[in-house]
Design an enzyme around this catalytic site. Sequence first.
Site, PDB file in Angstrom:
ATOM      1  N   ASP A  81      10.757  -2.200  -4.484  1.00  0.00           N
ATOM      2  CA  ASP A  81       9.433  -1.557  -4.501  1.00  0.00           C
ATOM      3  C   ASP A  81       9.248  -0.772  -3.200  1.00  0.00           C
ATOM      4  O   ASP A  81       9.547  -1.282  -2.110  1.00  0.00           O
ATOM      5  CB  ASP A  81       8.372  -2.669  -4.635  1.00  0.00           C
ATOM      6  N   ASP A 103      10.039   6.154  -2.679  1.00  0.00           N
ATOM      7  CA  ASP A 103       8.652   6.595  -2.501  1.00  0.00           C
ATOM      8  C   ASP A 103       8.583   7.732  -1.487  1.00  0.00           C
ATOM      9  O   ASP A 103       8.476   7.506  -0.285  1.00  0.00           O
ATOM     10  CB  ASP A 103       7.790   5.406  -2.054  1.00  0.00           C
ATOM     11  N   GLU A 133       7.347   8.534  -6.941  1.00  0.00           N
ATOM     12  CA  GLU A 133       5.882   8.663  -6.934  1.00  0.00           C
ATOM     13  C   GLU A 133       5.498  10.083  -6.585  1.00  0.00           C
ATOM     14  O   GLU A 133       6.031  10.669  -5.640  1.00  0.00           O
ATOM     15  CB  GLU A 133       5.272   7.682  -5.917  1.00  0.00           C
ATOM     16  N   HIS A 181      -3.673   0.277  -3.291  1.00  0.00           N
ATOM     17  CA  HIS A 181      -3.018  -1.011  -3.049  1.00  0.00           C
ATOM     18  C   HIS A 181      -3.986  -1.951  -2.338  1.00  0.00           C
ATOM     19  O   HIS A 181      -4.797  -1.511  -1.522  1.00  0.00           O
ATOM     20  CB  HIS A 181      -1.785  -0.834  -2.152  1.00  0.00           C
TER      21      HIS A 181
HETATM   22  P1  13P Z   1      -1.765  -4.674  -5.554  1.00  0.00           P
HETATM   23  O1  13P Z   1      -1.293  -5.542  -4.435  1.00  0.00           O
HETATM   24  O2  13P Z   1      -3.019  -3.931  -5.223  1.00  0.00           O
HETATM   25  O3  13P Z   1      -1.865  -5.397  -6.852  1.00  0.00           O
HETATM   26  O4  13P Z   1      -0.672  -3.512  -5.744  1.00  0.00           O
HETATM   27  C1  13P Z   1       0.673  -3.865  -5.828  1.00  0.00           C
HETATM   28  C2  13P Z   1       1.541  -2.665  -5.823  1.00  0.00           C
HETATM   29  O5  13P Z   1       1.153  -1.599  -6.242  1.00  0.00           O
HETATM   30  C3  13P Z   1       2.892  -2.830  -5.275  1.00  0.00           C
HETATM   31  O6  13P Z   1       3.643  -1.662  -5.334  1.00  0.00           O
END
Ligand code: 13P
Length: 282
Positions: A81, A103, A133, A181
């Site tokens: 991620d 990203d 993204e 986020h």
């Molecule tokens: P949240 O922590 O707001 O749920 O978002 C998680 C996220 O988008 C990780 O890439």
Amino acid sequence: MALVALKDLLEDAVRNRYAVGGFDAGEHGFAEAIIQAAEETQAPVILMVPEPFLKYVDRHFFAYLVQRIKASSASIDLHLDHGSTYESCLKAIHYGFTSVMIDGSVLPYEENVALTKKVVEAAHAAGVSVEAELGHVGGGEETLADGGTADEDHFTDPDEAARFVEKTNVDALAVSFGTVHGVYRGTPKLDLERLTAIRRQIDLPLVMHGGSGLSDEDFRNVIKCGINKINYFTAVSFAAVEEIKLALAEKNGKIFYPELVARALQKAKEEVVKTIKVFGTR
Ligand code: 13P
């Protein structure tokens, strides 16, 4: 079942209009809670390790994780991620991840295209899927106390998104239309018309970051408008931390570590199971 690349995992979600949850882990316990939630519901999940959490683990963790997922009764994609560089994506591919996010959303458009394209070429050669993204979803760990609000100037432009997908050959696209986020300041306002316009232009899985804090109705709406992967972390983390606080208070701090961790991870698993059901994942 098995370790499945993101592209294959989301094919059915696009066809049948549902979303698969992307849940973040940065250590063994959370990873196990997410895998067990997938096994309990018999629904696929995307187990994500954010690049900033790589500092908490090492290659032995991934060697274990890949074997654990291969032995699982659920279909699971192991995903990097918020990879920020070509090198960190290569490292994840080397560790056995089945998808990476590159990203480049804070870069100028042409640089985002060039970086994404470079990662796609390397990843596809290894059978690994790529999420990119376009537009930028803000917020993040540093704003948890205050909460964040979305910046419309960074929302995704539908025509630009179509060109981006064409140029990069990416497998999934994270788009910005009102989420942030972490914790929200105020009630989130989602630009569903924009999301619908993006979906009309793009025939690929669309990803929403910043799932925590949205209502069940918000989830149903974004899925109806074309979202197929929803990233969800803060709420799972908070559920576990609240349980730790409760357990410590109940036992006046005199609790054995395995019991404390087991209680926290049980709460994390329950939050993931609940979320999988709201997303309609099958
Ligand atoms: P949240 O922590 O707001 O749920 O978002 C998680 C996220 O988008 C990780 O890439």
